[in-house]
Each structure stands twice: as structure tokens, then as C-alpha cells.
Design a protein around this motif. Sequence first.
Motif, PDB file in Angstrom:
ATOM      1  N   LYS A 268      52.214  36.382  44.643  1.00 37.04           N
ATOM      2  CA  LYS A 268      51.037  37.389  44.589  1.00 37.04           C
ATOM      3  C   LYS A 268      51.781  38.860  44.695  1.00 37.04           C
ATOM      4  O   LYS A 268      52.721  39.019  45.412  1.00 37.04           O
ATOM      5  CB  LYS A 268      50.146  37.479  45.713  1.00 37.04           C
TER       6      LYS A 268
ATOM      7  N   SER B 194      50.578  43.057  45.240  1.00 40.77           N
ATOM      8  CA  SER B 194      49.498  43.736  45.781  1.00 40.77           C
ATOM      9  C   SER B 194      49.585  45.296  45.564  1.00 40.77           C
ATOM     10  O   SER B 194      50.735  45.708  45.937  1.00 40.77           O
ATOM     11  CB  SER B 194      49.368  43.486  47.202  1.00 40.77           C
TER      12      SER B 194
ATOM     13  N   SER C 255      46.139  44.459  42.140  1.00 41.66           N
ATOM     14  CA  SER C 255      46.857  43.366  42.682  1.00 41.66           C
ATOM     15  C   SER C 255      46.686  42.162  41.673  1.00 41.66           C
ATOM     16  O   SER C 255      45.905  42.186  40.706  1.00 41.66           O
ATOM     17  CB  SER C 255      46.290  42.992  44.058  1.00 41.66           C
ATOM     18  N   LEU C 256      47.485  41.052  42.168  1.00 43.85           N
ATOM     19  CA  LEU C 256      47.311  39.896  41.054  1.00 43.85           C
ATOM     20  C   LEU C 256      46.019  39.269  41.204  1.00 43.85           C
ATOM     21  O   LEU C 256      45.353  38.787  40.112  1.00 43.85           O
ATOM     22  CB  LEU C 256      48.370  38.926  41.395  1.00 43.85           C
ATOM     23  N   ASP C 257      45.440  39.332  42.432  1.00 42.98           N
ATOM     24  CA  ASP C 257      44.116  38.699  42.508  1.00 42.98           C
ATOM     25  C   ASP C 257      43.042  39.368  41.777  1.00 42.98           C
ATOM     26  O   ASP C 257      42.004  38.630  41.334  1.00 42.98           O
ATOM     27  CB  ASP C 257      43.630  38.468  43.971  1.00 42.98           C
ATOM     28  N   ASP C 258      43.348  40.583  41.299  1.00 43.16           N
ATOM     29  CA  ASP C 258      42.136  41.427  40.541  1.00 43.16           C
ATOM     30  C   ASP C 258      42.173  40.860  39.300  1.00 43.16           C
ATOM     31  O   ASP C 258      41.313  41.207  38.437  1.00 43.16           O
ATOM     32  CB  ASP C 258      42.470  43.005  40.538  1.00 43.16           C
TER      33      ASP C 258
ATOM     34  N   LEU D 109      42.807  37.654  38.252  1.00 46.71           N
ATOM     35  CA  LEU D 109      42.889  36.161  37.948  1.00 46.71           C
ATOM     36  C   LEU D 109      41.209  35.901  37.990  1.00 46.71           C
ATOM     37  O   LEU D 109      40.248  36.739  38.283  1.00 46.71           O
ATOM     38  CB  LEU D 109      43.298  35.399  38.952  1.00 46.71           C
ATOM     39  N   ASN D 110      40.766  34.325  37.735  1.00 47.29           N
ATOM     40  CA  ASN D 110      39.565  33.999  37.558  1.00 47.29           C
ATOM     41  C   ASN D 110      38.595  34.625  36.862  1.00 47.29           C
ATOM     42  O   ASN D 110      37.496  34.716  36.885  1.00 47.29           O
ATOM     43  CB  ASN D 110      39.104  33.878  39.040  1.00 47.29           C
TER      44      ASN D 110
ATOM     45  N   ASN E 298      43.951  30.531  36.622  1.00 49.97           N
ATOM     46  CA  ASN E 298      43.393  30.455  37.844  1.00 49.97           C
ATOM     47  C   ASN E 298      44.885  30.566  39.014  1.00 49.97           C
ATOM     48  O   ASN E 298      44.789  30.403  40.186  1.00 49.97           O
ATOM     49  CB  ASN E 298      43.468  28.706  38.163  1.00 49.97           C
ATOM     50  N   GLY E 299      45.727  31.339  38.221  1.00 52.31           N
ATOM     51  CA  GLY E 299      47.034  31.670  38.843  1.00 52.31           C
ATOM     52  C   GLY E 299      48.127  30.879  38.905  1.00 52.31           C
ATOM     53  O   GLY E 299      49.104  31.331  39.712  1.00 52.31           O
TER      54      GLY E 299
END
Length: 466
Positions: free
Chosen positions: A326, A328, A339-342, A344-345, A440-441
Motif C-alpha cells: 500500500k 498512502s 492512496s492505493l485504497d482509494d 481499489l474495489n 481487489n488489490g
Amino acid sequence: MMKKILLLALIAITISSCEKEEEKPVKDYLVLSGTIKNFKKREINLIGLNFEKKIKVDKKTGSFSDTIQINRDNYYALILKKGRVSLDLYLKDTVDANIIADYKDINEVNFTGTNANINKYLADKKITFSKILVNANKLFSLDESDFLDKMKEYKDALIELSVSNNLPTDFLKKEVKSIEYEYLRNLSNYQDYYGALTENEDFTVSEDFPDPLKNFNYSSGDDYVSSYSYRKMLETQLYAIAQEKNEEGGDFPLTYLETVETIVNDSLAKNDLIYKKAKNDITYTDNLKEYHDKFMTYSTNKEHKEFISKTYNILKTTAKGQPAPKFSNFENYNGGTTSLDDLLNKGNYLYIDVWATWCAFCKREIPLLKNLEEEYHGKNITFVSISVDDKKQHEKWKQTIIDREMTGIQLFSGKKQGDLEWAQKFLIKGLPKFIIIDPNGNIVSPNAPAPSQGEKLIDIFDELGI
């Protein structure tokens, strides 16, 4: 009286034993010293086969002195200015050497020490190159017959120079072979270099051109140690053979590793060849575990194997199928942070371009990357570019995006790849670096093809249903 004599004898023996125990240690180093007039830098660099040492220089006087422990008697180079100014040396493990030179006229150099005669010869050899061949561009621009004549003139001059200098027999034997390999290497380079310099890509040498690889020994450990030209010829030929063996779309790092194992029998040469490539190639192979396991089988060098195992243990955490590391709060060119989470999915794959403003190869990919983004616009893939420039290059990053009309999501890390924890988990050795991550990362490819690799990249997109 007898007791007194015995006592004195015992004392004498004891003193003698102590003296033996306090013998001076055997010298296991040489002292390299000297003065380089008109030299204003603070250090010089001594390099050899698997050897490098920085030596401090007094900026006011140009003088230096350092104790050196070398791993073998061999040829070395004292680098004063990388790629431009250097002195060739022959050093022995415990034999001191002294150099007096002038940086403004490096040909004016004097040596003292046991090997002074050898080192003076090496300096004269370099002058001979300048006098006869002038420079590489002029040499390889010559027509074939003129090139061969010039190479014969140069080779004969070096043989005459070496024989006339009363060089030690053991050194002279190595030097004559080294001269021959330098001659053969230039012959082997001629076709490609002449074609490039004359912009004649279809050029081929005549049928009468001497074959530099006739009876070439791919497994000479002695020549590998003592001749730079032999090492470069061997590396070049092994690379070419591996390219021929490698199928289209194959794993070239693995093919090269297997090629060296098959062809090179000398353990010293083999260990060095596969390690020099493996330090980088293990980060590019598509078959990480197989590459690691074969390296462990092929190499007999304990230190090399430890380094590659350590690298493998880092890389396997970012191998295909593993959760992507990840990142950030990287600055987003369009505002805010990302960030990477932003990313994904959302049902999209990520095609990540790791680049820097100073990287020429990165900039060459930008137009192709833009075309790719246009072609896949609205499909289930997001294009992300992450700059690994340091904070000082922030304005240059923004201006590059403007000047090159870069599209996609543009992020700024503010750190070089060597200082960026996220990048280090991929052990990024060179730029640009392309990575594919699934919605899904999870990592699809830690070494994805670049846009310039065209069909190879499109095939992956097709397999993913993009």
C-alpha cells in the motif's frame, strides 16, 4: 653453582620463547600513495575485478596515501574522472606503489616501487592507443580494409612495446594474451559499430573478414581474471546466444542464467557472470522461484547465494498473486492526495507507471502511454503514474505533466525510489517500472510490459478481459 646455571638456562629459554611469540605480523596489504597536481577533487576511486575502494585526496596538495588489501595480483584502474580520466595500474598484494601525475596532462606520469616498470608500460600503452587509433569513433568509422590495417598496426605496436620493456615473465605472458583479446574484441565490435556510426543498419562485414570467435574459449578462468577484453567478449557472446535461445515472450533473465550454466565450465567465471546479472535480473524474471532455485544450484559462491536469497525473500512478497503493498497520501496533480485504497474495489485493474522527470526512457514511453489510455478509455482499467522524484523536483514534475500533456492519474511521491518504502518492496532497479494490480488489490504482474512492448502488453490485457 649447577642450580644457578640451570636457572639461567631456563630464563634464556623463556626469553627466547617470548621473543618468538612477539614476532611482527606478516604484511597483508600494499600502500598506494602519490600526488596528482592540479587535481581539485576530494577523492579518487580504485577499481578492479570485483573490487572498488575510494581513496581520499588532499584537495590543497593533491596528495593521497592509503593501505589497500586486494584479493588478487591484477590490473586495476585509478579513476580520476569517471569515463574520462584514469590511470591503469598493475598491483600486487603486498607491493607498495607511488604515483606522481599531472591532472592537466595525465600522460606525464611517473611511478616508483617494484612494479614501476609495469605501470610505466601501461601508461605508454594508453598513449599508443591515442597515437594510432585516436579514438573509438574514428577507428570504427574506417572502411573494412583500413580498419583491419589499423588494428594490425596497433596490435604489432603493443607487442613490440611489451617485449621491449623488460617486463617480468609472468606479467608478459598475461599481457600478450590481453593484447590479443583487445584485438579480437575490436574485430567482434566492428560490424555493429560501423553500421551505427555510418547509419547503415544493413552493413555486414565481407566473407574474408577474420572470425574473432574462431576457437574462442568460453571457460578460461585465468583470462577472465586478467583480461577486461576477454570478459566483455564473453559477456557479449553469452548475451547474444541467450537472445537466440529465448523464445518470443520468454523469460530472458532465466534463459541467460541457463545459458551461462550450459556453456561456461570455469567456476570463477560462471559465479561472477551469473551474479552480476542476477543482482538486477531477479527483479525482472517472470519465474521468481525457478530463477532463485536454479541460481542456488548453479552458483558455488556462498556470499553470492546469500545475497540472492535475501533479495528473493523480499521479492516473493510482491510476486504474482500477492497483495500489493500500500502507498498512502501521494500528492495528486488534480488536487488533494491519493492512496492505493482509494483506487481499489471499483472493478478496475490498475496499470501503474513508476517514473521520474530525469529518466529519458520514462519520457519515451509517455506518448505511447497516452495512446494506450485513449484506446482503453472507458474500459475496466485505470492508468496511474507515480513520480519517484524527490521534493526538490516538485515544480519540474508539474511542468513535465503540462509540457507533455500527460493524462491518467498523476501522483507525486516526493522521494526517490531508493528512499521510498513502497518502491523498495518491489526492489525497483531501473525506471520506468510498470505494475499491474487487479481490482481487489492483488498483483497481476510486478514486471508488466511497457507500452512500447505493444503486443506483449495487449495480450495480457486481453487475457484479463480488459
